[in-house]
Motif scaffolding. Structure first.
Motif, mmCIF file in Angstrom:
data_model
loop_
_atom_site.group_PDB
_atom_site.id
_atom_site.type_symbol
_atom_site.label_atom_id
_atom_site.label_comp_id
_atom_site.label_asym_id
_atom_site.label_seq_id
_atom_site.Cartn_x
_atom_site.Cartn_y
_atom_site.Cartn_z
ATOM 1 N N THR A 31 0.935 4.996 0.719
ATOM 2 C CA THR A 31 2.028 4.053 0.960
ATOM 3 C C THR A 31 1.869 2.817 0.083
ATOM 4 O O THR A 31 2.828 2.360 -0.542
ATOM 5 C CB THR A 31 2.092 3.656 2.450
ATOM 6 N N LEU A 32 0.653 2.270 0.031
ATOM 7 C CA LEU A 32 0.418 1.086 -0.803
ATOM 8 C C LEU A 32 0.642 1.402 -2.279
ATOM 9 O O LEU A 32 1.343 0.662 -2.979
ATOM 10 C CB LEU A 32 -0.988 0.529 -0.589
ATOM 11 N N ALA A 33 0.069 2.483 -2.753
ATOM 12 C CA ALA A 33 0.210 2.834 -4.171
ATOM 13 C C ALA A 33 1.675 3.093 -4.523
ATOM 14 O O ALA A 33 2.199 2.545 -5.501
ATOM 15 C CB ALA A 33 -0.634 4.057 -4.501
ATOM 16 N N GLY A 34 2.340 3.912 -3.720
ATOM 17 C CA GLY A 34 3.735 4.258 -4.002
ATOM 18 C C GLY A 34 4.669 3.066 -3.924
ATOM 19 O O GLY A 34 5.532 2.885 -4.785
ATOM 20 N N SER A 35 4.486 2.235 -2.896
ATOM 21 C CA SER A 35 5.377 1.078 -2.768
ATOM 22 C C SER A 35 5.122 0.065 -3.878
ATOM 23 O O SER A 35 6.057 -0.590 -4.348
ATOM 24 C CB SER A 35 5.237 0.429 -1.388
ATOM 25 N N SER A 61 -12.424 -10.191 -5.222
ATOM 26 C CA SER A 61 -11.911 -11.369 -4.527
ATOM 27 C C SER A 61 -12.073 -11.167 -3.022
ATOM 28 O O SER A 61 -12.594 -10.148 -2.580
ATOM 29 C CB SER A 61 -10.431 -11.611 -4.866
ATOM 30 N N ALA A 62 -11.575 -12.111 -2.265
ATOM 31 C CA ALA A 62 -11.629 -12.021 -0.805
ATOM 32 C C ALA A 62 -10.501 -11.171 -0.231
ATOM 33 O O ALA A 62 -10.348 -11.083 0.982
ATOM 34 C CB ALA A 62 -11.592 -13.425 -0.200
ATOM 35 N N LEU A 63 -9.710 -10.542 -1.088
ATOM 36 C CA LEU A 63 -8.646 -9.663 -0.609
ATOM 37 C C LEU A 63 -9.244 -8.415 0.021
ATOM 38 O O LEU A 63 -10.248 -7.889 -0.455
ATOM 39 C CB LEU A 63 -7.756 -9.211 -1.775
ATOM 40 N N ASP A 64 -8.623 -7.937 1.063
ATOM 41 C CA ASP A 64 -8.946 -6.629 1.614
ATOM 42 C C ASP A 64 -7.654 -5.823 1.662
ATOM 43 O O ASP A 64 -6.582 -6.329 1.327
ATOM 44 C CB ASP A 64 -9.607 -6.746 2.989
ATOM 45 N N PHE A 65 -7.763 -4.573 2.067
ATOM 46 C CA PHE A 65 -6.604 -3.686 2.053
ATOM 47 C C PHE A 65 -5.433 -4.267 2.844
ATOM 48 O O PHE A 65 -4.308 -4.317 2.359
ATOM 49 C CB PHE A 65 -6.990 -2.309 2.610
ATOM 50 N N SER A 66 -5.717 -4.730 4.032
ATOM 51 C CA SER A 66 -4.669 -5.230 4.911
ATOM 52 C C SER A 66 -3.980 -6.456 4.324
ATOM 53 O O SER A 66 -2.753 -6.546 4.296
ATOM 54 C CB SER A 66 -5.259 -5.562 6.285
ATOM 55 N N SER A 67 -4.771 -7.433 3.855
ATOM 56 C CA SER A 67 -4.163 -8.647 3.290
ATOM 57 C C SER A 67 -3.376 -8.345 2.024
ATOM 58 O O SER A 67 -2.323 -8.921 1.806
ATOM 59 C CB SER A 67 -5.162 -9.728 2.939
#
Length: 113
Positions: A31-35, A61-67
C-alpha cells in the motif's frame, strides 16, 4: 491501485524488500509503495527506486513506517503539485522527524513550505 498484473509481478521483489526492511506486512508495504508511486505520478517500473528511497529515509532519520505513511498522505500530493521529488520530500520529512515533528503533522507542515 490501478496496476496491471504484469506491473504487480515486476514490483513484487521491491515490495517484499520494503516489508522486510521496515518490518511490516506485505499488505502495508505494498500500500505504501503503490500509493507513493501513484501520488508522485511515477510508473510501476519506478517501484524499486521508491522503495529504496523510503527505506533510506527510515534508516537515516527518526521516521518510522507509521509516521512516514501518515506524512506522505498529506505531503505527496502537494509535493507532486510543486514538482518536488520523492527523494526531496522524504528527506524533508526526515528532517522534520529528527526535530520531533512526525506523521500527519509533518505532512501538513510541508504543505506550507
Amino acid at each position: 491501485m490501478g496496476f496491471s498484473t504484469k506491473e504487480i509481478l515486476a514490483s513484487t521483489k521491491a515490495t517484499l524488500d520494503l516489508a522486510a526492511s521496515m518490518e511490516v506486512g506485505l499488505a502495508e508495504a505494498s500500500t505504501l509503495a503503490g500509493s507513493t508511486v501513484n501520488a508522485f505520478g511515477l510508473e510501476a517500473k519506478d517501484t524499486q527506486k521508491v522503495v529504496d528511497v523510503l527505506a533510506k529515509s527510515t534508516s537515516s532519520s527518526a521516521l518510522d513506517f507509521s509516521s512516514l505513511t501518515e506524512a506522505l498522505k498529506n505531503a505527496a500530493p502537494a509535493a507532486k503539485a510543486t514538482n518536488r521529488s520523492v527523494e526531496e520530500t522524504t528527506a524533508l520529512l526526515g528532517v522534520l522527524a529528527d526535530s520531533g515533528i512526525k506523521g500527519s503533522r509533518a505532512g501538513t507542515c510541508l504543505l506550507y513550505t
